[in-house]
Design a protein around this motif. Structure first.
Motif, PDB file in Angstrom:
ATOM      1  N   ILE A 283     -44.148 -19.335  -1.518  1.00 31.43           N
ATOM      2  CA  ILE A 283     -43.731 -18.237  -2.378  1.00 31.43           C
ATOM      3  C   ILE A 283     -43.963 -16.889  -1.689  1.00 31.43           C
ATOM      4  O   ILE A 283     -43.273 -15.907  -1.951  1.00 31.43           O
ATOM      5  CB  ILE A 283     -44.488 -18.317  -3.736  1.00 31.43           C
ATOM      6  CG1 ILE A 283     -43.731 -17.545  -4.811  1.00 31.43           C
ATOM      7  CG2 ILE A 283     -45.910 -17.824  -3.620  1.00 31.43           C
ATOM      8  CD1 ILE A 283     -42.623 -18.300  -5.426  1.00 31.43           C
ATOM      9  N   ILE A 284     -44.949 -16.845  -0.773  1.00 31.61           N
ATOM     10  CA  ILE A 284     -45.235 -15.641   0.004  1.00 31.61           C
ATOM     11  C   ILE A 284     -44.249 -15.571   1.168  1.00 31.61           C
ATOM     12  O   ILE A 284     -44.201 -16.482   1.992  1.00 31.61           O
ATOM     13  CB  ILE A 284     -46.675 -15.651   0.559  1.00 31.61           C
ATOM     14  CG1 ILE A 284     -47.704 -15.922  -0.542  1.00 31.61           C
ATOM     15  CG2 ILE A 284     -46.966 -14.354   1.314  1.00 31.61           C
ATOM     16  CD1 ILE A 284     -47.864 -14.838  -1.548  1.00 31.61           C
ATOM     17  N   PRO A 285     -43.438 -14.526   1.266  1.00 28.44           N
ATOM     18  CA  PRO A 285     -42.475 -14.427   2.368  1.00 28.44           C
ATOM     19  C   PRO A 285     -43.152 -14.567   3.728  1.00 28.44           C
ATOM     20  O   PRO A 285     -44.214 -13.999   3.984  1.00 28.44           O
ATOM     21  CB  PRO A 285     -41.879 -13.023   2.189  1.00 28.44           C
ATOM     22  CG  PRO A 285     -42.043 -12.728   0.732  1.00 28.44           C
ATOM     23  CD  PRO A 285     -43.339 -13.377   0.344  1.00 28.44           C
ATOM     24  N   GLY A 286     -42.523 -15.397   4.597  1.00 27.24           N
ATOM     25  CA  GLY A 286     -43.041 -15.602   5.944  1.00 27.24           C
ATOM     26  C   GLY A 286     -43.973 -16.777   6.095  1.00 27.24           C
ATOM     27  O   GLY A 286     -44.313 -17.163   7.225  1.00 27.24           O
ATOM     28  N   LEU A 287     -44.409 -17.373   4.968  1.00 25.10           N
ATOM     29  CA  LEU A 287     -45.308 -18.525   5.031  1.00 25.10           C
ATOM     30  C   LEU A 287     -44.582 -19.799   4.613  1.00 25.10           C
ATOM     31  O   LEU A 287     -43.554 -19.766   3.949  1.00 25.10           O
ATOM     32  CB  LEU A 287     -46.531 -18.312   4.135  1.00 25.10           C
ATOM     33  CG  LEU A 287     -47.465 -17.158   4.490  1.00 25.10           C
ATOM     34  CD1 LEU A 287     -48.686 -17.167   3.573  1.00 25.10           C
ATOM     35  CD2 LEU A 287     -47.892 -17.210   5.948  1.00 25.10           C
ATOM     36  N   TRP A 288     -45.169 -20.940   5.021  1.00 25.55           N
ATOM     37  CA  TRP A 288     -44.651 -22.262   4.691  1.00 25.55           C
ATOM     38  C   TRP A 288     -45.802 -23.105   4.155  1.00 25.55           C
ATOM     39  O   TRP A 288     -46.981 -22.792   4.384  1.00 25.55           O
ATOM     40  CB  TRP A 288     -44.067 -22.951   5.936  1.00 25.55           C
ATOM     41  CG  TRP A 288     -42.885 -22.243   6.514  1.00 25.55           C
ATOM     42  CD1 TRP A 288     -42.895 -21.069   7.226  1.00 25.55           C
ATOM     43  CD2 TRP A 288     -41.526 -22.653   6.422  1.00 25.55           C
ATOM     44  NE1 TRP A 288     -41.618 -20.726   7.589  1.00 25.55           N
ATOM     45  CE2 TRP A 288     -40.749 -21.685   7.108  1.00 25.55           C
ATOM     46  CE3 TRP A 288     -40.873 -23.740   5.844  1.00 25.55           C
ATOM     47  CZ2 TRP A 288     -39.364 -21.772   7.221  1.00 25.55           C
ATOM     48  CZ3 TRP A 288     -39.497 -23.836   5.956  1.00 25.55           C
ATOM     49  CH2 TRP A 288     -38.752 -22.862   6.639  1.00 25.55           C
ATOM     50  N   TYR A 289     -45.449 -24.198   3.456  1.00 29.76           N
ATOM     51  CA  TYR A 289     -46.500 -25.144   3.048  1.00 29.76           C
ATOM     52  C   TYR A 289     -46.061 -26.574   3.371  1.00 29.76           C
ATOM     53  O   TYR A 289     -45.727 -27.353   2.498  1.00 29.76           O
ATOM     54  CB  TYR A 289     -46.892 -24.974   1.573  1.00 29.76           C
ATOM     55  CG  TYR A 289     -45.862 -25.346   0.539  1.00 29.76           C
ATOM     56  CD1 TYR A 289     -45.935 -26.563  -0.129  1.00 29.76           C
ATOM     57  CD2 TYR A 289     -44.821 -24.491   0.222  1.00 29.76           C
ATOM     58  CE1 TYR A 289     -44.997 -26.917  -1.092  1.00 29.76           C
ATOM     59  CE2 TYR A 289     -43.883 -24.836  -0.744  1.00 29.76           C
ATOM     60  CZ  TYR A 289     -43.977 -26.047  -1.392  1.00 29.76           C
ATOM     61  OH  TYR A 289     -43.052 -26.385  -2.337  1.00 29.76           O
ATOM     62  N   PRO A 290     -46.044 -26.933   4.646  1.00 29.79           N
ATOM     63  CA  PRO A 290     -45.732 -28.320   5.000  1.00 29.79           C
ATOM     64  C   PRO A 290     -46.784 -29.259   4.447  1.00 29.79           C
ATOM     65  O   PRO A 290     -47.977 -28.940   4.444  1.00 29.79           O
ATOM     66  CB  PRO A 290     -45.750 -28.299   6.534  1.00 29.79           C
ATOM     67  CG  PRO A 290     -46.652 -27.161   6.883  1.00 29.79           C
ATOM     68  CD  PRO A 290     -46.441 -26.132   5.813  1.00 29.79           C
ATOM     69  N   GLY A 291     -46.349 -30.410   3.955  1.00 30.42           N
ATOM     70  CA  GLY A 291     -47.310 -31.313   3.327  1.00 30.42           C
ATOM     71  C   GLY A 291     -46.994 -32.773   3.554  1.00 30.42           C
ATOM     72  O   GLY A 291     -45.854 -33.154   3.834  1.00 30.42           O
ATOM     73  N   THR A 292     -48.027 -33.567   3.455  1.00 32.85           N
ATOM     74  CA  THR A 292     -47.893 -35.017   3.433  1.00 32.85           C
ATOM     75  C   THR A 292     -48.151 -35.482   2.012  1.00 32.85           C
ATOM     76  O   THR A 292     -48.788 -34.774   1.224  1.00 32.85           O
ATOM     77  CB  THR A 292     -48.898 -35.676   4.394  1.00 32.85           C
ATOM     78  OG1 THR A 292     -50.215 -35.164   4.112  1.00 32.85           O
ATOM     79  CG2 THR A 292     -48.556 -35.353   5.842  1.00 32.85           C
ATOM     80  N   ALA A 293     -47.670 -36.673   1.676  1.00 27.84           N
ATOM     81  CA  ALA A 293     -47.733 -37.053   0.264  1.00 27.84           C
ATOM     82  C   ALA A 293     -47.881 -38.551   0.075  1.00 27.84           C
ATOM     83  O   ALA A 293     -47.362 -39.350   0.859  1.00 27.84           O
ATOM     84  CB  ALA A 293     -46.476 -36.572  -0.464  1.00 27.84           C
ATOM     85  N   THR A 294     -48.605 -38.920  -0.995  1.00 32.97           N
ATOM     86  CA  THR A 294     -48.625 -40.288  -1.496  1.00 32.97           C
ATOM     87  C   THR A 294     -47.860 -40.290  -2.810  1.00 32.97           C
ATOM     88  O   THR A 294     -48.031 -39.400  -3.646  1.00 32.97           O
ATOM     89  CB  THR A 294     -50.054 -40.813  -1.677  1.00 32.97           C
ATOM     90  OG1 THR A 294     -49.998 -42.139  -2.207  1.00 32.97           O
ATOM     91  CG2 THR A 294     -50.874 -39.951  -2.613  1.00 32.97           C
TER      92      THR A 294
END
Length: 502
Positions: A283-294
């Motif tokens: 949601i913050i411009p310029g950032l990402w939240y890559p994630g792994t998931a179960t």
């Protein structure tokens, strides 16, 4: 006083939260609705049922808070992503929405494999059954009459917001979940759309999540009780709202979610692409939240409660307590490792690190010695082992976590489950009192309407941290041993499940 309303639509319930301009939580409301499982591996939602939950929740919020509808400055919605709502020429819903955990489009995802590199280059992700692209191909191939009727496509929270405002839009984070977007250009990709047989004009306009897209319509005001003067923000997906609400807004921070799905998200200042990741903009411009998931996390415990916990539910009702309190108490009486009883939480296949829709859940190692408490604990530990798989994958890709991990989600309210996760992952964590995605949506409504000066300001005002949990070193050996057997059992059973699916 200005008030802000955030509404989340989850796998089995909707939650609305009202906050003040000072970040105080005024009240919340929850309305359950069914998840539909018409076949093995399928999961669907009825958008009309979910819209009705919004109506119920808003009326409850207004009644509980005692405020006037006009006191709510702005509202924002969120939901799980990849949930496409198919509309005909009259904007009628054509069929139930395929939920993101549905695995029916595994064949279609596999058939996209020759295009994986190009698809990842455009969408930042690799095809699997969680994405709208293979789901639409499935509809085209298996329900052609329904497919021919499609004139417009929205996504779940966007459809609910459309009912509120008549604005046919989606946000730039939600749009990534369709796997139909050229992320670099920030627009729908004609080529990706062609793979599933649709055109870009069927899809909504893409706007920033903090855009104000309109006011509550007169009709929606009559149904919900909201004021026609209340602003409505574009909103975003549930996971980014949880990440934002937890205060994970800087590179090196991370969240671990114990919710319908389990997810570990690292905050980065650049995109990471891998078949083991689901990557989204923050949601913050310029950032990402890559994630792994179960895939099935807290839903595993809910399934266990509903199918095997009838006595606990009956006892809880008689005692006037939460059924999960009884499940926790029995599990807490059992030692770490559940005396060799193991659970694999693959109720609908698995994402990280296997990307295998054929996997199924199992209890292994059961003996006449084991009690109900052992099974309770095994479910919690099995989910935590799956999260350890996810954490190992995140580290292997090179995503660094330099801050204390924030543990969020409904499952994180269990002191026991938090401890089990900390022990099995061998990391300290901190709980978050404001981790709910509906709070994140309320914060976003505040940013969108100018009540808060910025995203960072909203975090400063609203985010509240809870207790720290440190790994118990006495349990490390038992869990390291248990994880080795957990992995071996997966490796042994995976080919059997593959054969059973033929």
């Amino acid at each position: 006083m200005k008030y802000l309303l955030g509404v989340d639509f989850g796998g089995g319930s909707s939650k609305a939260t009202l906050i003040s301009e000072y970040g105080e939580k005024i009240c919340s409301a929850i309305c359950e609705y069914p998840m539909h499982f018409p076949h093995v591996g399928w999961a669907e939602q009825n958008p009309e049922e979910i819209y009705r939950s919004l109506i119920t929740n808003v009326h409850t919020i207004l009644e509980k808070s005692g405020i006037l509808p006009g006191d709510i400055t702005a509202v924002s919605l969120d939901a799980g992503t990849h949930i496409a709502v198919l509309l005909d020429e009259y904007d009628n819903i054509i069929r139930n929405a395929i939920y993101w955990s549905d695995s029916r489009s595994a064949k279609q995802a596999r058939e996209l494999a020759p295009y994986n590199d190009k698809i990842m280059g455009l969408s930042c992700n690799v095809p699997s059954p969680v994405w709208t692209l293979p789901q639409l191909i499935w509809v085209r191939e298996n329900a052609p009459e329904d497919f021919k009727r499609i004139r417009r496509i929205l996504f779940l929270k966007d459809y609910i917001r459309y009912r509120l405002t008549e604005a046919f839009v989606t946000d730039s984070i939600e749009a990534m979940g369709a796997m139909l977007m050229d992320v670099g250009k920030g627009q729908w990709s004609e080529w990706l759309c062609s793979l599933c047989g649709i055109t870009t004009d069927m899809l909504p306009d893409i706007v920033p999540p903090d855009s104000i897209v309109g006011f509550v319509s007169e009709e929606a005001a009559r149904e919900t009780g909201l004021s026609p003067e209340t602003l409505v923000a574009a909103g975003a997906t549930d996971t980014v709202m949880e990440v934002y609400a937890s205060g994970a807004v800087k590179p090196g921070q991370a969240t671990l979610k114990l919710a319908t799905a389990g997810r570990i998200c690292g905050i980065t200042d650049k995109v990471y692409t891998s078949s083991l990741l689901v990557s989204y903009r923050h949601i913050i411009p310029g950032l990402w939240y890559p994630g792994t998931a179960t895939k099935t996390c807290a839903v595993s415990l809910r399934w266990y409660r509903d199918v095997l916990g009838m006595k606990e539910m009956s006892d809880a009702k008689a005692l006037g307590v939460d059924v999960y309190k009884l499940i926790d108490e029995a599990a807490a009486a059992v030692p770490a490792g559940a005396d060799g009883l193991l659970f694999h939480p693959y109720l609908q296949g698995e994402i990280t690190p296997y990307l295998d829709t054929d996997l199924r859940a199992s209890f292994t190692g059961a003996s006449s010695f084991h009690t109900k408490g052992h099974f309770n604990r095994a479910v919690m530990e099995g989910v935590a082992y799956s999260l350890r798989d996810s954490m190992d994958a995140l580290k292997g890709i090179g995503i660094e976590i330099t801050d204390t991990v924030r543990i969020i989600g409904g499952g994180a309210k269990s002191t026991l489950w938090r401890q089990i996760v900390a022990d099995i992952l061998d990391i300290p964590m901190i709980s978050v009192l404001t981790d709910d995605s509906s709070i994140g949506s309320a914060m976003l409504a505040g940013v969108s309407s100018g009540v808060f000066k910025s995203f960072e300001h909203s975090v400063e005002v609203c985010t509240k941290m809870g207790a720290m949990v440190y790994p118990n070193r006495e349990n490390r050996a038992a869990y390291d041993r248990g994880f080795k057997f957990y992995k071996r059992i997966h490796d042994a059973l995976a080919p059997i499940y593959k054969d059973m699916a033929k």
